[in-house]
Motif scaffolding. Structure first.
Motif: not given
Length: 602
Positions: A411-418
């Motif tokens: 659900r981050a719209g292509g943004r990177l998550v860690s």
């Protein structure tokens, strides 16, 4: 190579040695290149005359030494890896045959022969006798034995002969590997006509001892990490080192490098994986050397009118000698296996590469594992687990952050998550005997704050990341203590199943108004029980309306279900709410519509 030797042999010893030689080879090559391309090039511009010529000659000799070390260590590494490959295949064949023999109730003898029991159809009222197969060194005798086994009325003979042949094949392969690689390794030594210093690097064993001694001195001459430095101090020290110096620190002091907050996550991961692999091998080797606990652990005695169950004398003696260490090794290895499984899971269901940002087996153990590189992530989430968390059960806590990552990334719209599992403190061991005490929280709070500051320091993106801290159970108490005693470097805070966070309101959590979130599931009894030890003024906890946290809806049950998925890829509402906060979409979180102000006093 005989059966006893191959059975006792640990092939990993040779692969570990190969890794060390390769690391030293790379470092020597870097040193040689630096001398040849930087120092000797710059010296004529700074000095001239006989002194400069002498210095240049010495530097060229030094470069030659580094080059020789590079070549020899590279060759030794290659030879050891080759030997490891061959001997490991032979060892696996041996172990498989021995295991099958044990399953069949056969006995493998010290010479590799196999003793089998009587079996088959009775003749004159008697079973065909048992015997021994294998153990023959003469090829003709072995061939005759195989033929005899095919006609023997005891089927155990044929099976035993087959297994004995496989053991013999494994021993033959091991002998061939030894014969092939031993002379190559023996040949990797310097000629007698070299100087003393070169002679030190000539022979493989002498090279190893010499490099280790030189390495200690060399490392001592390099810039040292700041004592009790902040993450920014640590980062400045690391950046001040050249590539050669950084490689030296990672190779020779990986535990120091891996523990320094503020260093790049890729660097910490590289260093901690060295510590992890070495520790795992060392622990497994030590565990293998400890006798297994006696099978007859319990017995019954008569004490008064009723019998009592007690430990046997044999078990008590074993436990006195080995019990504590055996338990520590076993539990630690279980946790290390969970970490390895996370390494191996990269790519499964989209999981990104794992980063080991901290690791220690000491005490209950420490482990910090990230899903995705936090240094390049747009959204970071740090999860602090609670009571009973230790290295042994790290797997469950890792899985929780895998689920958060998947729900957030989708659900981050292509943004990177860690997402990061942070077991960087000593959690209480027991709910009753330890969890009521606050010193675990206050001891862990500075470590948490330093880690969060380190994430800020090491981040390499163009903009500041959005950071969320997630606490569960006693972990929420640690988070609260970190805010109370320092600066909680985060944008959002999520509490789940909180027994209290030491502070009395959301406005004390070091985040903007409206950025403290809470979940309490049906059937979770921890909040109301824990409030009397860890609540704020008036024993207030985050589930109380007057605390001021956003009360998120939960559709999971009990104290440990906040990170459950309804099905793979389909998060529960409890999990989804957390994921939305993690990616900065708090306005999409489902909140409880009308909290009951008397809910926690009924």
């Amino acid at each position: 190579m005989d059966y006893a030797t191959l059975k006792a042999l640990k092939p990993s010893t040779f692969s570990d040695a190969a890794d060390g030689y390769r690391a030293m080879s790379d470092m020597a090559g870097a040193a040689k290149d630096r001398i040849e391309t930087q120092i000797t090039k710059a010296m004529p511009e700074a000095l001239e005359g006989d002194a400069a010529d002498e210095a240049l000659g010495q530097l060229r000799d030094l470069a030659e030494n580094f080059h020789y070390t590079q070549v020899e260590c590279g060759l030794i590494s290659t030879a050891l890896n080759g030997f490891f490959h061959d001997i490991e295949a032979a060892k696996k064949k041996l172990e498989a045959a021995v295991e099958e023999a044990q399953v069949a109730k056969f006995t493998v003898n010290s010479d590799g022969s196999i003793t089998y029991p009587a079996g088959g159809e009775k003749t004159d009222g008697k079973l065909p006798e048992g015997g021994t197969a294998g153990g023959l060194t003469d090829p003709t005798a072995s061939a005759l034995a195989r033929q005899a086994a095919n006609f023997d009325p005891n089927p155990n003979y044929r099976r035993a002969q087959e297994l004995a042949d496989r053991i013999a094949d494994a021993l033959k392969e091991a002998t061939e590997a030894d014969g092939k690689w031993a002379p190559k390794l023996r040949a990797l030594k310097a000629d007698d006509d070299l100087t003393v210093s070169d002679r030190d690097w000539a022979d493989a064993a002498s090279d190893t001892r010499g490099v280790q001694a030189a390495g200690k001195e060399y490392l001592g001459s390099l810039p040292q990490p700041p004592r009790d430095g902040s993450p920014k101090d640590n980062a400045a020290w690391w950046k001040s080192l050249d590539a050669e110096q950084q490689a030296a620190w990672i190779s020779m002091r990986p535990g120091v490098v891996g523990a320094l907050d503020g260093l790049p996550s890729t660097v910490r991961d590289e260093a901690n994986r060295i510590v992890f692999a070495e520790t795992r091998g060392r622990y497994q080797t030590e565990l293998n050397s400890i006798p297994k606990p006696p099978a007859n652990e319990w017995t019954w005695i008569t004490a008064g009118p009723y019998p009592s169950k007690v430990h046997t004398d044999e078990w008590m003696e074993w436990h006195r000698q080995y019990g504590d260490r055996y338990e520590h090794l076993t539990k630690s290895l279980k946790g290390m296996q969970s970490i390895q499984e996370r390494f191996d899971a990269t790519g499964k269901r989209g999981l990104p590469e794992a980063y080991l940002l901290g690791f220690s087996p000491e005490g209950d153990g420490r482990a910090i594992i990230a899903n995705g590189n936090p240094d390049t992530a747009d959204h970071q989430a740090v999860y602090v687990p609670g009571t009973t968390s230790d290295l042994e059960n790290i797997g469950g806590n890792i899985n929780r952050m895998e689920n958060v990552w998947r729900a957030a990334d989708a659900r981050a719209g292509g943004r990177l998550v860690s997402t990061i599992t942070w077991l960087g403190y000593e959690a209480p061991d027991g709910v009753v005997k330890d969890a009521p005490f606050e010193h675990y929280a206050y001891d862990g709070a500075p470590e948490l704050n330093r880690f969060l500051d380190g994430l800020e320091t090491s981040h390499s993106g163009d903009s500041e990341p959005h950071r969320t801290v997630i606490g569960h159970s006693y972990g929420t108490t640690v988070v609260g203590a970190a805010a109370q005693t320092g600066r909680l470097n985060t944008d959002d805070v999520i509490f789940a199943g909180s027994p209290g966070v030491k502070v009395s309101g959301a406005d004390e959590m070091d985040v903007p108004e409206g950025h403290v979130w809470n979940e309490e599931a049906d059937g979770d009894v921890v909040p109301d029980i824990g409030r009397w030890g860890h609540g704020g003024d008036g024993f207030v906890i985050p589930s109380d309306p007057k605390f001021g946290a956003n009360q998120m809806t939960t559709d999971t049950q009990g104290h440990s279900g906040y990170w459950d998925e309804d099905s793979p890829g389909n998060p529960s509402q409890s999990l989804l709410n957390q994921a939305l906060v993690v990616i900065g979409r708090g306005n999409s979180v489902q909140l409880k519509s009308s909290p009951d102000p008397w809910e926690h006093v009924k």
